[in-house]
Design an enzyme around this catalytic site. Structure first.
Site, mmCIF file in Angstrom:
data_model
loop_
_atom_site.group_PDB
_atom_site.id
_atom_site.type_symbol
_atom_site.label_atom_id
_atom_site.label_comp_id
_atom_site.label_asym_id
_atom_site.label_seq_id
_atom_site.Cartn_x
_atom_site.Cartn_y
_atom_site.Cartn_z
ATOM 1 N N ASP A 25 1.392 7.502 5.231
ATOM 2 C CA ASP A 25 1.937 6.150 5.323
ATOM 3 C C ASP A 25 0.783 5.197 5.596
ATOM 4 O O ASP A 25 0.168 5.233 6.672
ATOM 5 C CB ASP A 25 2.962 6.098 6.451
ATOM 6 C CG ASP A 25 3.639 4.744 6.581
ATOM 7 O OD1 ASP A 25 3.186 3.777 5.935
ATOM 8 O OD2 ASP A 25 4.604 4.643 7.353
ATOM 9 N N LYS B 290 3.075 -11.125 -1.576
ATOM 10 C CA LYS B 290 2.100 -11.183 -2.667
ATOM 11 C C LYS B 290 1.246 -12.447 -2.579
ATOM 12 O O LYS B 290 0.048 -12.417 -2.898
ATOM 13 C CB LYS B 290 2.809 -11.097 -4.013
ATOM 14 C CG LYS B 290 3.406 -9.724 -4.303
ATOM 15 C CD LYS B 290 2.366 -8.606 -4.259
ATOM 16 C CE LYS B 290 2.934 -7.280 -4.750
ATOM 17 N NZ LYS B 290 1.934 -6.187 -4.648
ATOM 18 N N TYR C 30 8.961 -10.268 -0.672
ATOM 19 C CA TYR C 30 8.035 -9.791 -1.708
ATOM 20 C C TYR C 30 7.157 -10.938 -2.203
ATOM 21 O O TYR C 30 5.935 -10.799 -2.292
ATOM 22 C CB TYR C 30 8.831 -9.184 -2.860
ATOM 23 C CG TYR C 30 7.965 -8.674 -3.989
ATOM 24 C CD1 TYR C 30 7.235 -7.503 -3.852
ATOM 25 C CD2 TYR C 30 7.887 -9.365 -5.195
ATOM 26 C CE1 TYR C 30 6.441 -7.031 -4.880
ATOM 27 C CE2 TYR C 30 7.097 -8.891 -6.231
ATOM 28 C CZ TYR C 30 6.379 -7.728 -6.073
ATOM 29 O OH TYR C 30 5.588 -7.270 -7.092
ATOM 30 N N ASP D 123 -0.787 8.186 -1.389
ATOM 31 C CA ASP D 123 0.566 7.662 -1.563
ATOM 32 C C ASP D 123 1.453 8.267 -0.481
ATOM 33 O O ASP D 123 1.107 9.296 0.116
ATOM 34 C CB ASP D 123 1.113 8.027 -2.948
ATOM 35 C CG ASP D 123 2.225 7.094 -3.410
ATOM 36 O OD1 ASP D 123 1.970 6.273 -4.321
ATOM 37 O OD2 ASP D 123 3.344 7.177 -2.867
#
Length: 249
Positions: A61, A156, A152, A38
């Protein structure tokens, strides 16, 4: 039926909290060794404190291909679960006000990060003639997004497309590639802010629009991932499994 991942190395991206942290716990319970990745080092420290055994953490990252290459070097990753992404703190705005930087931040975290990892774990999976890749997409990858954030929703949808294309490409090597598409979960400050932005009546309408009459929990998503990572799912690939408590995404 016990789903067993004993001694398999599972890389969970986006592992510090929410869905990713629940996936880590589920995989450890199934006997796996877990590499939790993470961008949030404090969150990873808290995760490691809860799970002191068979867990390694790495703060980096995932959009940095050099850092990802260093992470994966010499590791025989048998299961990759990509749960990183989200809306990166953004709020909805008119499309004409969306900057290149806003667009890229969301797209890179959700799609490019997945690509960076997949490219590096696939050669080892091919050599072993087995592997599991699981992406965490969203109901927003199958229809317009409740977030109202164009990048977003687009990202997705792209992640779903990448999942299906990789399934076609990698099946001959014994590698399955699937996606889990959660419904709305209160798993981050971004989504909690969205939930609190609804009126009490709006929250009630959302719950009444879900067949199970509740919001999902991270553990619901983690359970689906464990199944897809297991030997029981060896003939399932290229599928998007909505985990939304509803007959529709």
């Amino acid at each position: 039926m016990r789903l067993d991942l004993t001694d398999r190395l599972v890389l969970v991206a986006g592992a510090a909290r929410g869905i990713g942290a629940a996936i880590v716990a589920e995989c450890l319970e199934a006997g796996a060794r877990v590499l939790a990745v993470d961008i949030d080092p404090e969150g990873l420290d808290a995760l490691a404190a809860r799970h002191p055994e068979r867990l390694e953490t790495a703060a980096l990252d995932l959009t940095d291909p050099t850092a990802v290459a260093e992470l994966c070097e010499g590791r025989a990753v048998e299961v990759l679960i990509h749960a990183a992404g989200g809306v990166r703190g953004q709020r909805p705005k008119p499309i004409e006000d969306v900057s290149d930087a806003d667009w890229s931040a969301i797209y890179d975290a959700n799609v490019t990060a997945a690509l960076n990892l997949v490219r590096l774990v696939v050669p080892g999976m091919k050599a072993r003639e087995r592997g599991r890749i699981i992406t965490i997409s969203s109901g927003a990858g199958l229809k317009p997004s409740l977030t109202g954030i164009q990048a977003y929703c687009s990202a997705k949808h792209a992640l779903v497309g990448l999942t299906r294309q990789l399934a076609l490409e990698l099946g001959r090597f014994g590698i399955t590639v699937n996606s889990v598409a959660p419904g709305f979960l209160r798993t981050s400050p971004d989504y909690e802010r969205q939930w609190q932005g609804y009126s009490p009546e709006g929250q009630t309408r959302m719950l009444e629009g879900i067949a199970m009459r509740r919001l999902g929990k991270p553990e619901d998503i983690a359970a689906a991932c464990l199944f897809l990572a297991s030997d029981r799912a060896g003939f399932i690939t290229g599928q998007v499994l909505p985990v939304s408590g509803h007959p529709f995404p």
